[in-house]
Design a protein around this motif. Sequence first.
Motif, PDB file in Angstrom:
ATOM      1  N   LEU A  47       0.817  -1.212   0.000  1.00 36.16           N
ATOM      2  CA  LEU A  47       0.000   0.000   0.000  1.00 36.16           C
ATOM      3  C   LEU A  47       0.850   1.262   0.000  1.00 36.16           C
ATOM      4  CD1 LEU A  47      -2.797  -1.036   2.530  1.00 36.16           C
ATOM      5  CD2 LEU A  47      -2.877  -1.087   0.034  1.00 36.16           C
ATOM      6  N   ALA A  48       2.060   1.182   0.558  1.00 36.11           N
ATOM      7  CA  ALA A  48       2.927   2.351   0.626  1.00 36.11           C
ATOM      8  C   ALA A  48       3.423   2.780  -0.744  1.00 36.11           C
ATOM      9  CB  ALA A  48       4.116   2.061   1.544  1.00 36.11           C
ATOM     10  N   GLN A  49       3.238   1.922  -1.776  1.00 39.42           N
ATOM     11  CA  GLN A  49       3.786   2.203  -3.094  1.00 39.42           C
ATOM     12  C   GLN A  49       2.739   2.702  -4.079  1.00 39.42           C
ATOM     13  OE1 GLN A  49       5.742  -1.422  -4.369  1.00 39.42           O
ATOM     14  NE2 GLN A  49       6.673  -1.752  -2.362  1.00 39.42           N
ATOM     15  N   ILE A  50       1.492   2.850  -3.653  1.00 37.18           N
ATOM     16  CA  ILE A  50       0.436   3.273  -4.572  1.00 37.18           C
ATOM     17  C   ILE A  50      -0.102   4.634  -4.164  1.00 37.18           C
ATOM     18  CG2 ILE A  50      -0.195   0.895  -5.099  1.00 37.18           C
ATOM     19  CD1 ILE A  50      -2.558   1.140  -3.249  1.00 37.18           C
ATOM     20  N   SER A  51      -0.858   5.262  -5.075  1.00 38.84           N
ATOM     21  CA  SER A  51      -1.396   6.605  -4.829  1.00 38.84           C
ATOM     22  C   SER A  51      -2.514   6.554  -3.798  1.00 38.84           C
ATOM     23  CB  SER A  51      -1.926   7.197  -6.128  1.00 38.84           C
ATOM     24  OG  SER A  51      -3.073   6.485  -6.566  1.00 38.84           O
ATOM     25  N   GLU A  52      -2.865   7.734  -3.290  1.00 39.80           N
ATOM     26  CA  GLU A  52      -3.927   7.805  -2.274  1.00 39.80           C
ATOM     27  C   GLU A  52      -5.264   7.339  -2.845  1.00 39.80           C
ATOM     28  OE1 GLU A  52      -6.109  11.211   0.466  1.00 39.80           O
ATOM     29  OE2 GLU A  52      -4.049  11.519  -0.212  1.00 39.80           O
ATOM     30  N   LYS A  53      -5.524   7.664  -4.108  1.00 39.83           N
ATOM     31  CA  LYS A  53      -6.787   7.251  -4.729  1.00 39.83           C
ATOM     32  C   LYS A  53      -6.843   5.734  -4.856  1.00 39.83           C
ATOM     33  CE  LYS A  53      -9.679   8.113  -8.801  1.00 39.83           C
ATOM     34  NZ  LYS A  53      -9.793   8.852 -10.090  1.00 39.83           N
ATOM     35  N   GLU A  54      -5.730   5.135  -5.302  1.00 42.01           N
ATOM     36  CA  GLU A  54      -5.678   3.676  -5.427  1.00 42.01           C
ATOM     37  C   GLU A  54      -5.750   3.006  -4.063  1.00 42.01           C
ATOM     38  OE1 GLU A  54      -2.894   2.966  -9.354  1.00 42.01           O
ATOM     39  OE2 GLU A  54      -1.938   3.647  -7.512  1.00 42.01           O
ATOM     40  N   LEU A  55      -5.117   3.653  -3.079  1.00 39.67           N
ATOM     41  CA  LEU A  55      -5.145   3.115  -1.715  1.00 39.67           C
ATOM     42  C   LEU A  55      -6.568   3.078  -1.179  1.00 39.67           C
ATOM     43  CD1 LEU A  55      -3.769   2.191   0.886  1.00 39.67           C
ATOM     44  CD2 LEU A  55      -3.336   4.591   1.437  1.00 39.67           C
ATOM     45  N   SER A  56      -7.314   4.165  -1.409  1.00 37.50           N
ATOM     46  CA  SER A  56      -8.700   4.219  -0.944  1.00 37.50           C
ATOM     47  C   SER A  56      -9.542   3.141  -1.606  1.00 37.50           C
ATOM     48  CB  SER A  56      -9.285   5.605  -1.242  1.00 37.50           C
ATOM     49  OG  SER A  56     -10.620   5.691  -0.836  1.00 37.50           O
ATOM     50  N   ALA A  57      -9.333   2.940  -2.907  1.00 36.23           N
ATOM     51  CA  ALA A  57     -10.092   1.913  -3.630  1.00 36.23           C
ATOM     52  C   ALA A  57      -9.741   0.521  -3.129  1.00 36.23           C
ATOM     53  CB  ALA A  57      -9.808   2.030  -5.126  1.00 36.23           C
ATOM     54  N   GLU A  58      -8.463   0.300  -2.837  1.00 39.24           N
ATOM     55  CA  GLU A  58      -8.020  -1.008  -2.352  1.00 39.24           C
ATOM     56  C   GLU A  58      -8.616  -1.296  -0.965  1.00 39.24           C
ATOM     57  OE1 GLU A  58      -6.109  -4.674  -2.073  1.00 39.24           O
ATOM     58  OE2 GLU A  58      -6.414  -3.362  -3.809  1.00 39.24           O
ATOM     59  N   VAL A  59      -8.590  -0.285  -0.083  1.00 38.09           N
ATOM     60  CA  VAL A  59      -9.142  -0.461   1.261  1.00 38.09           C
ATOM     61  C   VAL A  59     -10.638  -0.746   1.188  1.00 38.09           C
ATOM     62  CG1 VAL A  59      -9.655   0.732   3.423  1.00 38.09           C
ATOM     63  CG2 VAL A  59      -7.378   0.926   2.416  1.00 38.09           C
ATOM     64  N   ARG A  60     -11.352  -0.022   0.325  1.00 37.68           N
ATOM     65  CA  ARG A  60     -12.796  -0.239   0.205  1.00 37.68           C
ATOM     66  C   ARG A  60     -13.091  -1.636  -0.323  1.00 37.68           C
ATOM     67  NH1 ARG A  60     -17.092   3.332   0.258  1.00 37.68           N
ATOM     68  NH2 ARG A  60     -19.008   2.501  -0.639  1.00 37.68           N
ATOM     69  N   ALA A  61     -12.281  -2.121  -1.273  1.00 33.32           N
ATOM     70  CA  ALA A  61     -12.501  -3.456  -1.833  1.00 33.32           C
ATOM     71  C   ALA A  61     -12.299  -4.533  -0.770  1.00 33.32           C
ATOM     72  CB  ALA A  61     -11.555  -3.683  -3.010  1.00 33.32           C
ATOM     73  N   VAL A  62     -11.225  -4.401   0.018  1.00 36.29           N
ATOM     74  CA  VAL A  62     -10.966  -5.376   1.080  1.00 36.29           C
ATOM     75  C   VAL A  62     -12.058  -5.312   2.137  1.00 36.29           C
ATOM     76  CG1 VAL A  62      -9.358  -6.076   2.893  1.00 36.29           C
ATOM     77  CG2 VAL A  62      -8.478  -5.320   0.678  1.00 36.29           C
ATOM     78  N   ALA A  63     -12.502  -4.102   2.489  1.00 29.96           N
ATOM     79  CA  ALA A  63     -13.564  -3.940   3.487  1.00 29.96           C
ATOM     80  C   ALA A  63     -14.857  -4.587   3.008  1.00 29.96           C
ATOM     81  CB  ALA A  63     -13.787  -2.460   3.779  1.00 29.96           C
ATOM     82  N   THR A  64     -15.154  -4.457   1.709  1.00 37.67           N
ATOM     83  CA  THR A  64     -16.363  -5.066   1.148  1.00 37.67           C
ATOM     84  C   THR A  64     -16.311  -6.583   1.264  1.00 37.67           C
ATOM     85  OG1 THR A  64     -16.619  -3.223  -0.409  1.00 37.67           O
ATOM     86  CG2 THR A  64     -17.778  -5.265  -0.921  1.00 37.67           C
ATOM     87  N   GLU A  65     -15.142  -7.165   0.982  1.00 38.14           N
ATOM     88  CA  GLU A  65     -14.984  -8.618   1.103  1.00 38.14           C
ATOM     89  C   GLU A  65     -15.212  -9.092   2.537  1.00 38.14           C
ATOM     90  OE1 GLU A  65     -11.201  -9.750  -0.389  1.00 38.14           O
ATOM     91  OE2 GLU A  65     -11.572  -9.027  -2.437  1.00 38.14           O
TER      92      GLU A  65
END
Length: 444
Positions: A47-65
């Motif tokens: 996560l430290a290597q991606i943009s804030e927008k991508e980070l937010s999308a990744e967190v939301r996807a994991v939270a949905t799962e």
Amino acid sequence: MESLSTKKLFVESESFVPEEREAELHFQKQKVLIHQELVDSLDLSMLAQISEKELSAEVRAVATEICDEHVAVLEGIDRERLLNELLSEVFGLGPLDKLMADPTISDILVNHAYEIHIERNGQLEESDVIFADNQHLMRIIQRIVSRVGRRIDEVNPMVDARLPDGSRINAIIPPLALNGPSLSIRRFGATPLQIDDLIENNSLTPEIVDFLAAVVDSRISMLISGGTGSGKTTLLNALSNFIPREERLITIEDSAELILQHKHVVRLETKTENTEGVGEISQRQLVKNSLRMRPDRIIIGEVRGAEALDMLQAMNTGHEGSLTTVHANDTRDALARLEMMVTISGFDLPLPVIRQYIANGIGIVLHVSRLKGGQRRLTKVSEIVSLDSLGDYKVEDIFGFEQTGVDDQGNAQGKFYSTGYRPNCLKRMEACGIKLSDQIFENK
């Protein structure tokens, strides 16, 4: 991993939660558990290597799962709200984000996890926002504090700092806070109130504004006194609009709050000691340094210690027109507090010398009050004329506000008045080319 439905959190004083908020407490508890599972599931190195927008999308996807895996436990819970607030838990201030997004809220006062009050339009009211428990609140406090490079723990149980948006925070935790962690956030609008706004709010009158504008323009130093939340900083911000644009200003504050209506400003802020107990820079050190920065005026957000002597020296040696605020109950109390601050500066100055310094350095004292119902008024405008034969201050009131009662809503009612006194500083104003109408000072 422990089951979401069986995992228990230690909750202190849950009896504080009224019945109508039990559903909200349940929501917060489940959100905390989901959040913990979310943190455990994320690959932080990636996560430290991606943009804030991508980070937010990744967190939301994991939270949905994770939410999909616990459909039964989350029955009856607003799924979309849960996902949005999980993002606040990861990136923001958790439940407080809702309050921080409301521009009408000026203060957020967290007594403990289950009791949060807010101030809106000068009135305190209890919010429906709560935390899951005191550990949840503690995590948010630690996140706030760490973002400003500070720490809070049993060794350092108190923190006073400023958020990036200018909000001032104070946090205090056990063992000093007996009911659990406590947090206070004083918020400041992105656009500070102007003089016209203060007139519209009936905080002062156009006649008083004309006089104060002349005081500022003619470089007469001014002290603004008042209690906590009475509007001292707001008034100081508004008055700065009358400072000539070609002048250079230095502001000095413990926690930067001033948003001066001026272009040529250098803002200085104190620095607390680090974890090794070194590196502290006090207001007094900044005042001394500011004298080497070629200021036309020095503005101290709030004088509260030994820097009072250095401020008075500046006012008496070519930096007329400087402004500051002080906590006090009235005009006389403000002057007494200044005397006390000078005495702790380390110099054994006789009281008559201190008083002469104050009388020569400060021309006008304003006192602002927060009245019943939350209304803020400029309740007194006074001139320090001189010292009398006994060595006491000769102070003359120019304008005032008299409270006459309260209305049906419990708000203070009253009227502004002028005493009829013509201040001595009018001669200086006239020398600066400023002529005020005699009608301003007529007794009424």
